[in-house]
Write a protein that holds these residues in place. Structure first.
Motif, PDB file in Angstrom:
ATOM      1  N   GLU A   1       0.739  -1.127   0.081  1.00  0.00           N
ATOM      2  CA  GLU A   1       0.042   0.051   0.191  1.00  0.00           C
ATOM      3  C   GLU A   1       0.873   1.120  -0.117  1.00  0.00           C
ATOM      4  O   GLU A   1       0.741   2.046  -0.826  1.00  0.00           O
ATOM      5  N   VAL A   2       1.966   1.276   0.804  1.00  0.00           N
ATOM      6  CA  VAL A   2       2.750   2.460   0.878  1.00  0.00           C
ATOM      7  C   VAL A   2       3.695   2.528  -0.396  1.00  0.00           C
ATOM      8  O   VAL A   2       3.885   3.717  -0.898  1.00  0.00           O
ATOM      9  N   ALA A   3       3.987   1.263  -0.890  1.00  0.00           N
ATOM     10  CA  ALA A   3       4.994   1.289  -2.052  1.00  0.00           C
ATOM     11  C   ALA A   3       4.270   1.742  -3.346  1.00  0.00           C
ATOM     12  O   ALA A   3       5.015   2.365  -4.189  1.00  0.00           O
ATOM     13  N   GLY A   4       2.819   1.613  -3.443  1.00  0.00           N
ATOM     14  CA  GLY A   4       2.147   2.063  -4.472  1.00  0.00           C
ATOM     15  C   GLY A   4       2.568   1.030  -5.569  1.00  0.00           C
ATOM     16  O   GLY A   4       3.194  -0.105  -5.663  1.00  0.00           O
ATOM     17  N   PRO A   5       1.949   1.249  -6.929  1.00  0.00           N
ATOM     18  CA  PRO A   5       2.007   0.307  -7.953  1.00  0.00           C
ATOM     19  C   PRO A   5       3.523   0.349  -8.468  1.00  0.00           C
ATOM     20  O   PRO A   5       4.131   1.149  -8.284  1.00  0.00           O
ATOM     21  N   ALA A   6       4.000  -0.938  -8.877  1.00  0.00           N
ATOM     22  CA  ALA A   6       5.240  -1.166  -9.388  1.00  0.00           C
ATOM     23  C   ALA A   6       5.391  -0.276 -10.692  1.00  0.00           C
ATOM     24  O   ALA A   6       4.679  -0.001 -11.547  1.00  0.00           O
ATOM     25  N   PRO A   7       6.746   0.352 -10.525  1.00  0.00           N
ATOM     26  CA  PRO A   7       6.925   1.035 -11.924  1.00  0.00           C
ATOM     27  C   PRO A   7       7.027   0.251 -13.337  1.00  0.00           C
ATOM     28  O   PRO A   7       7.519  -0.745 -13.041  1.00  0.00           O
TER      29      PRO A   7
END
Length: 147
Positions: free
Chosen positions: A118-124
Motif C-alpha cells: 500500500e505504501v510502495a504503490g504500483p510497481a513502476p
C-alpha cells in the motif's frame, strides 16, 4: 522489529516524528556501501526521507551540513536510526549492508518489503529496459548492469 507489519511501520514513523530535534545516528547504504551520519534530526517525511543536520560523517570527520537521506530510494536506503543508544527505526532485515538498487523496480521491491504494498504503490513500468531496447538508443546503465 519487522517493518512490513503495519503497526510497526506506523509506530516507527510516529517515534521518529517525536524525535525531531534530538541527536541521532543514522546507518544507511549508499551505492552498495555502508555509511553513517550523526547529527540533529530536523525533518521526517513519512516513508520518504529524513532531514538531518550532520555533525559527524562515516569517517569521524566533524562537519556541519544539512542532508536528506531516503528511507528507500534509488541507490540509498536507511538501515537504522538510533538516539541515546536506543533504536528508533530498524530496517536492517530489508536493507543489507551491501544493498545496491540499480533500477526503480529494485527500489520499489525494497520499499514494498519494508513498508508494504500500500505504501510502495504500483510497481513502476520498467522504462529503462524499454529505452535500452529502442533502436538508436544508448543506455549507460544497461551497459554497467551486473546481472
Amino acid at each position: 522489529m519487522v517493518l512490513s507489519e503495519v503497526g510497526s511501520v506506523k509506530n516507527s514513523m510516529t517515534a521518529l516524528q517525536r524525535s525531531i530535534g534530538a541527536e541521532v545516528k543514522v546507518e544507511y547504504v549508499l551505492f552498495g556501501n555502508l555509511a553513517s551520519a550523526s547529527g540533529k534530526l530536523r525533518e521526517v517525511k513519512e516513508f520518504s526521507h529524513i532531514g538531518i543536520e550532520v555533525k559527524e560523517d562515516s569517517h569521524g570527520r566533524e562537519k556541519t551540513q544539512n542532508m536528506q537521506i531516503p528511507f528507500v530510494g534509488l541507490n540509498a536506503a536507511i538501515r537504522s536510526i538510533s538516539s541515546n543508544g536506543k533504536t528508533i527505526y530498524d530496517n536492517r532485515n530489508n536493507v543489507p549492508e551491501d544493498l545496491r538498487m540499480r533500477t526503480l523496480s529494485d527500489s520499489h521491491a525494497v520499499k514494498a518489503r519494508s513498508f508494504g504494498a500500500e505504501v510502495a504503490g504500483p510497481a513502476p513500468a520498467d522504462a529503462e529496459q524499454t529505452a535500452a531496447k529502442a533502436p538508436g538508443r544508448f543506455s549507460l546503465s544497461r551497459l554497467l548492469r551486473r546481472d
